[in-house]
Scaffold this motif. Sequence first.
Motif, mmCIF file in Angstrom:
data_model
loop_
_atom_site.group_PDB
_atom_site.id
_atom_site.type_symbol
_atom_site.label_atom_id
_atom_site.label_comp_id
_atom_site.label_asym_id
_atom_site.label_seq_id
_atom_site.Cartn_x
_atom_site.Cartn_y
_atom_site.Cartn_z
ATOM 1 N N GLN A 73 1.170 7.137 2.216
ATOM 2 C CA GLN A 73 0.972 5.994 3.107
ATOM 3 C C GLN A 73 -0.171 6.335 4.057
ATOM 4 N N ASP A 74 -1.010 5.327 4.306
ATOM 5 C CA ASP A 74 -2.207 5.544 5.129
ATOM 6 C C ASP A 74 -3.079 6.645 4.548
ATOM 7 N N GLY A 75 -3.111 6.729 3.213
ATOM 8 C CA GLY A 75 -3.991 7.687 2.555
ATOM 9 C C GLY A 75 -3.507 9.122 2.581
ATOM 10 N N LYS A 76 -2.319 9.384 3.074
ATOM 11 C CA LYS A 76 -1.823 10.755 3.166
ATOM 12 C C LYS A 76 -0.500 10.895 2.420
ATOM 13 N N TRP A 77 -0.396 12.039 1.707
ATOM 14 C CA TRP A 77 0.852 12.351 1.004
ATOM 15 C C TRP A 77 1.744 13.167 1.933
ATOM 16 N N GLY A 105 0.799 -1.218 0.000
ATOM 17 C CA GLY A 105 0.000 0.000 0.000
ATOM 18 C C GLY A 105 0.831 1.267 0.000
ATOM 19 N N VAL A 106 1.965 1.252 -0.697
ATOM 20 C CA VAL A 106 2.868 2.404 -0.693
ATOM 21 C C VAL A 106 3.039 2.940 -2.110
ATOM 22 N N ARG A 107 2.999 4.282 -2.207
ATOM 23 C CA ARG A 107 3.339 4.959 -3.457
ATOM 24 C C ARG A 107 4.429 5.984 -3.169
ATOM 25 N N LEU A 108 5.362 6.087 -4.099
ATOM 26 C CA LEU A 108 6.459 7.044 -3.945
ATOM 27 C C LEU A 108 6.623 7.799 -5.249
ATOM 28 N N GLU A 109 6.596 9.108 -5.186
ATOM 29 C CA GLU A 109 6.857 9.941 -6.369
ATOM 30 C C GLU A 109 8.145 10.708 -6.130
ATOM 31 N N VAL A 110 9.111 10.491 -7.024
ATOM 32 C CA VAL A 110 10.416 11.142 -6.911
ATOM 33 C C VAL A 110 10.604 12.050 -8.120
ATOM 34 N N SER A 111 10.834 13.339 -7.871
ATOM 35 C CA SER A 111 11.098 14.281 -8.957
ATOM 36 C C SER A 111 12.387 15.025 -8.658
ATOM 37 N N THR A 112 12.801 15.851 -9.581
ATOM 38 C CA THR A 112 14.031 16.619 -9.368
ATOM 39 C C THR A 112 13.846 17.686 -8.295
ATOM 40 N N GLN A 113 12.558 18.018 -7.969
ATOM 41 C CA GLN A 113 12.316 19.033 -6.942
ATOM 42 C C GLN A 113 12.146 18.427 -5.553
ATOM 43 N N ASP A 114 11.397 17.306 -5.468
ATOM 44 C CA ASP A 114 11.062 16.786 -4.150
ATOM 45 C C ASP A 114 10.728 15.303 -4.212
ATOM 46 N N ILE A 115 10.434 14.746 -3.041
ATOM 47 C CA ILE A 115 10.084 13.329 -2.887
ATOM 48 C C ILE A 115 8.766 13.278 -2.117
ATOM 49 N N SER A 116 7.760 12.589 -2.677
ATOM 50 C CA SER A 116 6.452 12.491 -2.029
ATOM 51 C C SER A 116 6.139 11.030 -1.738
ATOM 52 N N VAL A 117 5.664 10.764 -0.522
ATOM 53 C CA VAL A 117 5.330 9.412 -0.096
ATOM 54 C C VAL A 117 3.855 9.366 0.288
ATOM 55 N N SER A 142 16.817 18.175 0.324
ATOM 56 C CA SER A 142 17.707 18.671 1.380
ATOM 57 C C SER A 142 17.179 18.380 2.773
ATOM 58 N N ASP A 143 15.979 17.781 2.869
ATOM 59 C CA ASP A 143 15.362 17.563 4.182
ATOM 60 C C ASP A 143 15.924 16.343 4.902
ATOM 61 N N THR A 144 15.735 16.371 6.214
ATOM 62 C CA THR A 144 15.843 15.171 7.041
ATOM 63 C C THR A 144 14.532 15.075 7.792
ATOM 64 N N ALA A 145 13.804 13.977 7.647
ATOM 65 C CA ALA A 145 12.468 13.913 8.242
ATOM 66 C C ALA A 145 12.156 12.502 8.703
ATOM 67 N N SER A 146 11.119 12.392 9.557
ATOM 68 C CA SER A 146 10.659 11.092 10.014
ATOM 69 C C SER A 146 9.202 10.940 9.643
ATOM 70 N N VAL A 147 8.863 9.819 9.026
ATOM 71 C CA VAL A 147 7.490 9.563 8.597
ATOM 72 C C VAL A 147 7.048 8.237 9.192
ATOM 73 N N LYS A 148 5.823 8.193 9.661
ATOM 74 C CA LYS A 148 5.317 6.965 10.275
ATOM 75 C C LYS A 148 5.454 5.784 9.304
ATOM 76 N N GLY A 149 6.039 4.716 9.800
ATOM 77 C CA GLY A 149 6.198 3.516 8.978
ATOM 78 C C GLY A 149 7.469 3.508 8.152
ATOM 79 N N LEU A 150 8.200 4.640 8.148
ATOM 80 C CA LEU A 150 9.439 4.706 7.364
ATOM 81 C C LEU A 150 10.607 4.986 8.291
ATOM 82 N N ASN A 151 11.791 4.585 7.840
ATOM 83 C CA ASN A 151 12.985 4.947 8.591
ATOM 84 C C ASN A 151 13.243 6.428 8.435
#
Length: 864
Positions: A708-712, A694-706, A718-727
């Motif tokens: 999961q659980d119905g939310k983008w 149930g995972v979708r990932l969109e990777v572009s030259t500008q950003d990365i969108s994930v 350049s970010d460092t972030a934490s997302v539920k279910g991901l490292n």
Amino acid sequence: SKFQISFSFVCLFLLQKRSTNEATVEVYSVKVDCTVTYRFAHTVITSKALNKANFSQEIVFEMELPKTAFITNFSMEIDGQIYVGEVKEKEKAKKQYEKAVSSGRTAGLVKASGRKMEKFSVSVNIAAESNVTFIMTYEELLQRKLGQYEILTRVKPKQPIQEFQIVTNIYEPQGISYVDANATFFSNELLPLVEKRVTGNKAHISFSPTMEQQRKCPGCDGTLIDGDFIIKYDVNRAKSLGDIQIVNGYFVHFFAPPDLPTVPKNVVFVIDRSGSMSGRKIEQTREALLAILKDLSEEDHFALILFDDSTDSWRTSLSKATKENVAAGMDFVRMIQQRGSTNINNAVLEGVNMLVKDRQEKKLPERSTDMIILLTDGMPNSGEYHLPKIQENIRSAIGEKMSLFCLGFGNDVDYSFLDVMSKQNKGVARRIFEGSDAAVQLQGFYEEVASTLLSEVDLRYPDNAVDSLTTNHYSQFFKGSEIVVAGRVMNNDLDNFMVEVFGQGVRTRKWQKFRDNAEVERRREYIFGDFTERLWAYLTIQQLLENRSKGTEDENANATAKALEMSLHYSFVTPLTSMVVTKPETEDGPDSPFIADKLTEAHQYRPPSYAYQQPAQPTYFVDGDPHFMIELPERDDALCFNINGIPGTIFNLVRDPEQGILVNGQIIGDKKIAPDGKINTYFWRFGIIHQTLGVRLEVSTQDISVLQDGKWVKLLWSDTASVKGLNNMKYKIHLTVTLKDSVKFVVLLHKVWVKHPYHRDYLGFYTLDSHLLSPSVHGLLGQFYHGIEYEVSGLRPGEVPEKPDAIMYVKGQELNVTRGWQRDFQRDVKNGENVPCWFIHSNGTGLIDGDATDYVVSGLFKTV
């Protein structure tokens, strides 16, 4: 689900085996024996190894030799049987090793080029408990630079060697003024092991540490011997005419008169400040220019011209190098900033016009030399960008009135363009390698050409006594260098052998002398073999190859034919010839040959990349304009093809219906059509789906969108972030996506200068662990995940000498393919590594299933 995000001479000899158990091959002897007579160096490298295993295995011999050297012999001795190389015309040699190339086993190819050397390697299968001896011989004429000759030996044996020895013997009848021996790997313990004896006109240098002295620590396998062993020396120069040697019907004349005053120079620095010079390049250029300006003599005149798509001159004419003017020029240099595109034509012409105008207005000293030093890192893409037209414009404007020196910064320059343009205008070109020492390289080149002692130097010999002369007119003679002329003596009446030398310096000079025949006879006992004849042949071939770009089409063809004839006669491996050695019979069949070629500097676009190591498992990727690559390590080979589509098109790359994995990519075009009319497209966006998780990932030259659980969740590179279910995810230029118990994808971000007139940022897509996908996987990349069967034969010359054509038999079809290379950016995102591959033309037609349009889909997450 689990996503992991990560950031991701000269001679060298190395014997190793392609095996996991390195202890089963023992390299027990490595000897380097170099004999130098009158600057002509004859080097023999002998390496011996033993296969200690009870099974046969492959052993690889690698070495690096000077770019200026010619291989003259290579032989192998295996179980008492000697296999000797034979020099052949390059095209004829290709036919003999066709089978080896078509099966991907091009061992023996001189395949890499660095700053001073090129790499040679050969592999051979050795029976259990058998010995192999490799013997390589090469020759070169040592060039005097900055007042000295250099013999550089690169040694990287990887392990302590039972019998390790470097021996150099130098004989210089003029007398040796000094000798120095050192190494980049020397410690206080190793330095005293160098034995050096100098007695008048002879020198002996040797270095032979024991196994224990080679070890990094007592009892360990690591070796201290890892780097460059360097000998530097010069000769006495008491005679203004120089020194002449006549042996066995050939003469050689070395001319480097001492104590000449330096001629004032008028130098225009033409400096590229286009966008591609951004960052460290422009910083190093500023650093080098500041040092160069500081060292100008007050008798010199100088000018500074910066260029991108326009030019910016410091002043409208040259300025005398007074302290005040130099300080003002340095202030101008400190303000250099990158911008715009590249108009080489207008910038160099402005420099030429400035010198011509100042000459006409008598602003420059009459007894002085005029020169332009051009520094650029790219191709012309503004104004006049047709290379032959630029060369014609500049040659016409200069009209032999001044010299043009070209410095190509980095790997993206068209070096052959700069090289030809320099030679057409009494100058030379030099590649400046990107690195921490680039500023030092720039200063070093300037020091070589900055001090002109003489111009328009003519060396004359009696017409009735000599023929087949090498070049005997030189536009400049620089401080610390040396002019060498060789020729054939027509008769033995050496008492009438008069030499005259004319040159323009601070004043007009003339030297003349009758040759002392008795002195020749006294020296002959020290000379090895036919060195004067081989030196003459070496010099003649080098000059014929260099002059191929200067004359008419017929003159160039004649020069090529003569160089080829002499290369074959004297057994030199040159850009026109190859050395073929027939290897011992193996399970692949008898007469499996390999070939040694020689590359030219113009073909060394990305020096580090040729030393590519195939990955341990197959790798499939698409990168660049889109270049698709299938690497097949089990065959030591690769296949590649391009897909040329309309910007905005979305292609299916991977589809595995059993595992619910889908990867699509959308291409984007350049900002506008380049001057050459080519439309480049790249992947700029990827959609990755794992339906089971149930995972979708969109990777572009500008950003990365994930999703999961119905939310983008949107993240920047350049970010460092934490997302539920991901490292925790860190992004910079290297995104690794690992799907639990399945395939691993890597996405690379290629950043382009934001103001680049044509190109945009783009992405590369790499598949690892593809064997974890199901047999039903397909797509432009996916269809190759479980292997591809093909055969290649019918090798023949292609449009480019280094890229032969062949016939590929694949999927029941015959395809015309070309041997080339594409870049793999996994380990080096900036420069990439060149991967040799068979290129399939026409959008991969015949290799891929169906047509490229069959893989077009309607959306980033769609299957149709």
